[in-house]
Write a protein that holds these residues in place. Structure first.
Motif, PDB file in Angstrom:
ATOM      1  N   HIS A  63      -1.940  -3.373   1.203  1.00  0.00           N
ATOM      2  CA  HIS A  63      -0.533  -3.498   0.784  1.00  0.00           C
ATOM      3  C   HIS A  63      -0.275  -2.861  -0.578  1.00  0.00           C
ATOM      4  O   HIS A  63       0.759  -3.111  -1.186  1.00  0.00           O
ATOM      5  CB  HIS A  63      -0.030  -4.951   0.845  1.00  0.00           C
ATOM      6  CG  HIS A  63       0.044  -5.490   2.246  1.00  0.00           C
ATOM      7  ND1 HIS A  63       0.804  -6.583   2.603  1.00  0.00           N
ATOM      8  CD2 HIS A  63      -0.543  -5.063   3.393  1.00  0.00           C
ATOM      9  CE1 HIS A  63       0.668  -6.807   3.906  1.00  0.00           C
ATOM     10  NE2 HIS A  63      -0.157  -5.903   4.400  1.00  0.00           N
TER      11      HIS A  63
ATOM     12  N   HIS B 112      -2.836   0.677   9.327  1.00  0.00           N
ATOM     13  CA  HIS B 112      -2.724   0.550  10.781  1.00  0.00           C
ATOM     14  C   HIS B 112      -2.891   1.901  11.484  1.00  0.00           C
ATOM     15  O   HIS B 112      -3.102   1.938  12.693  1.00  0.00           O
ATOM     16  CB  HIS B 112      -1.418  -0.156  11.147  1.00  0.00           C
ATOM     17  CG  HIS B 112      -1.366  -1.583  10.676  1.00  0.00           C
ATOM     18  ND1 HIS B 112      -0.384  -2.467  11.011  1.00  0.00           N
ATOM     19  CD2 HIS B 112      -2.227  -2.299   9.891  1.00  0.00           C
ATOM     20  CE1 HIS B 112      -0.624  -3.652  10.457  1.00  0.00           C
ATOM     21  NE2 HIS B 112      -1.730  -3.564   9.762  1.00  0.00           N
TER      22      HIS B 112
ATOM     23  N   CYS C  22      -1.466  -0.860   4.920  1.00  0.00           N
ATOM     24  CA  CYS C  22      -2.389  -1.806   5.552  1.00  0.00           C
ATOM     25  C   CYS C  22      -3.329  -1.045   6.487  1.00  0.00           C
ATOM     26  O   CYS C  22      -4.151  -1.634   7.173  1.00  0.00           O
ATOM     27  CB  CYS C  22      -1.635  -2.909   6.299  1.00  0.00           C
ATOM     28  SG  CYS C  22      -2.564  -4.456   6.389  1.00  0.00           S
TER      29      CYS C  22
ATOM     30  N   GLU D 164       3.122  -6.073  13.604  1.00  0.00           N
ATOM     31  CA  GLU D 164       2.182  -7.086  13.105  1.00  0.00           C
ATOM     32  C   GLU D 164       2.606  -7.565  11.724  1.00  0.00           C
ATOM     33  O   GLU D 164       2.429  -8.725  11.375  1.00  0.00           O
ATOM     34  CB  GLU D 164       0.753  -6.519  13.049  1.00  0.00           C
ATOM     35  CG  GLU D 164      -0.322  -7.570  12.769  1.00  0.00           C
ATOM     36  CD  GLU D 164      -0.468  -7.960  11.309  1.00  0.00           C
ATOM     37  OE1 GLU D 164      -0.827  -9.119  11.032  1.00  0.00           O
ATOM     38  OE2 GLU D 164      -0.208  -7.123  10.434  1.00  0.00           O
ATOM     39  N   GLU D 165       3.161  -6.638  10.917  1.00  0.00           N
ATOM     40  CA  GLU D 165       3.481  -6.981   9.523  1.00  0.00           C
ATOM     41  C   GLU D 165       4.704  -7.878   9.401  1.00  0.00           C
ATOM     42  O   GLU D 165       4.928  -8.485   8.363  1.00  0.00           O
ATOM     43  CB  GLU D 165       3.701  -5.703   8.702  1.00  0.00           C
ATOM     44  CG  GLU D 165       2.453  -4.843   8.526  1.00  0.00           C
ATOM     45  CD  GLU D 165       1.436  -5.464   7.580  1.00  0.00           C
ATOM     46  OE1 GLU D 165       1.685  -6.550   7.039  1.00  0.00           O
ATOM     47  OE2 GLU D 165       0.371  -4.840   7.405  1.00  0.00           O
TER      48      GLU D 165
HETATM   49 ZN   LIG Z   1      -0.913  -6.040   6.352  1.00  0.00          ZN
END
Ligand SMILES: [Zn+2]
Ligand SMILES: [Zn+2]
Length: 387
Positions: free
Chosen positions: A340, A93, A91, A126-127
């Motif tokens: 993802h 990050h 994702c 967050e995920e």
């Molecule tokens: Zn994500």
């Protein structure tokens, strides 16, 4: 030198180190609430660049709060750094975190001139779970004036749509019996799960395109010749607004209850993690960020022009209900790969990935400079104090 040039010069002095941290994160992915080495490395960088760092912060062991500035409105730049199981930093990050660090360094030496307090807030998980919701409850955004972060993506969108999401586990309890010899003595918990699935499938007819309900049976029984006494399901319910999510959530609970009633089972509903609400992008921050991004050679698309149905969810949505916020999506030229997927993780450490760190960091820093030097604080969205 004007403040924007000064910010760029400060950023340029650390850009190599930021790219190195992004690659190190790619090689050392840590999932939600396990971001120990990652948070330590980010903290080390911020301490080395003049920030006063509280670590851990707000009751979360992998959260940190890095501060500079002695007075004035507080600006919070969020750094996410959790990875995903199996697919690592798919994702991106690592880009979010390093862009936040870059914006912090770009602004750090001028906060007294700008009359602001600046905080780089490390926001774990967050995920999964929704770490920002724990931070909100611990007071991390109380009294702050605005917040921002950027997120890598397959396209440039300054004010993307994000749906609220609730994660629900449901269990049905019945009575086991021999499925052939004495079926009349059983209460079939699998029938309840199937009925719940059918009820929700029927409900889909009356949904908006931005309502999304998806579920699986996580336990469906042990043997065909035993009427199952227990089944479990996991569901996500998403909607475009907090209000609609509450309404839809109630309809889904009705589907579970009706299934239990019809089959004679009892049922139990449990929420998993926190509920994420929709993202409200602050109009002034959107306008300023888009202009600054364009000046950097990255014109931003608008959420209104995108497919409203093609949206995920983020716990930054909850922050945007507390204080004015933005969450622009930055293209890292990953297509056909999307977030993802492993190929998306690989795209985060390419030149377009590095460019997203630069453009995100500088557009955020320049946006803060615009608000502060033109004294536009009062134009930020008025948000009622949290209840
Ligand atoms: Zn994500
Ligand atoms: Zn993400």
């Amino acid at each position: 030198m004007n403040p924007k040039e000064a910010a760029e010069e400060r950023f340029n002095a650390v850009v190599d180190e930021l790219e190195e941290i992004s690659r190190w994160m790619y090689d050392h992915p840590e999932i939600a609430f396990e971001e120990k080495e990652t948070s330590a490395r980010l903290v080390e960088f911020l301490r080395g660049n003049g920030f006063e760092v509280e670590y851990p912060s707000f009751g979360l062991s992998t959260a940190f709060a890095a501060r500079v500035g002695t007075g004035g409105p507080e600006v919070v730049i969020c750094a996410e750094y959790d990875a995903l199981p199996e697919v690592g930093h798919a994702c991106g990050h690592n880009i979010i975190a390093t862009a936040a660090l870059g914006a912090g360094v770009a602004l750090a030496t001028m906060v007294e001139d700008l009359g602001i307090r600046l905080r780089i807030q490390g926001t774990p998980a967050e995920e999964a779970y929704g770490g920002k919701i724990d931070l909100i409850r611990a007071g991390a955004f109380q009294g702050a004036t605005m917040s921002m972060m950027i997120h890598p993506s397959p396209s440039d969108v300054v004010d993307p749509a994000f749906l609220g999401v609730a994660h629900i586990d449901v269990e049905f309890h019945g009575k086991e019996t021999h499925a052939a010899f004495a079926p009349q003595l059983g209460i079939n918990a699998l029938d309840a799960a199937v009925q719940a699935y059918v009820n929700i499938s029927t409900l889909r007819q009356s949904l908006y395109p931005t309502d999304k309900i998806h579920g699986v049976i996580t336990y469906g029984g042990g043997a065909p010749n035993v009427i199952p006494a227990f089944t479990s399901m996991a569901w996500y319910v998403r909607a475009a607004t907090k209000e609609r999510l509450e309404e839809l959530y109630g309809r889904v609970l009705d589907c579970f209850a009706a299934a239990a009633t019809a089959t004679g089972c009892t049922h139990e509903v449990k929420e998993r993690g926190h509920t994420y609400v929709d993202l409200i992008s602050d109009p002034l921050l959107v306008e300023l960020y888009a202009a600054n991004s364009e000046a950097l050679g990255r014109p931003m698309g608008r959420g209104a022009d995108a497919d409203p149905s093609a949206a995920g969810s983020t716990d930054m949505g909850n922050v945007s209900h507390e204080i004015p916020a933005i969450h622009p999506m930055l293209d890292i030229k990953s297509l056909p790969a999307v977030n993802h997927q492993k190929e998306f993780a690989a795209a985060t450490i390419t030149p377009p990935g590095d460019k997203a760190i630069r453009d995100g960091a500088l557009a955020m820093a320049w946006t803060v400079i615009d608000v502060a030097t033109r004294n536009r604080w009062h134009e930020l969205r008025d948000i009622a104090p949290p209840r």
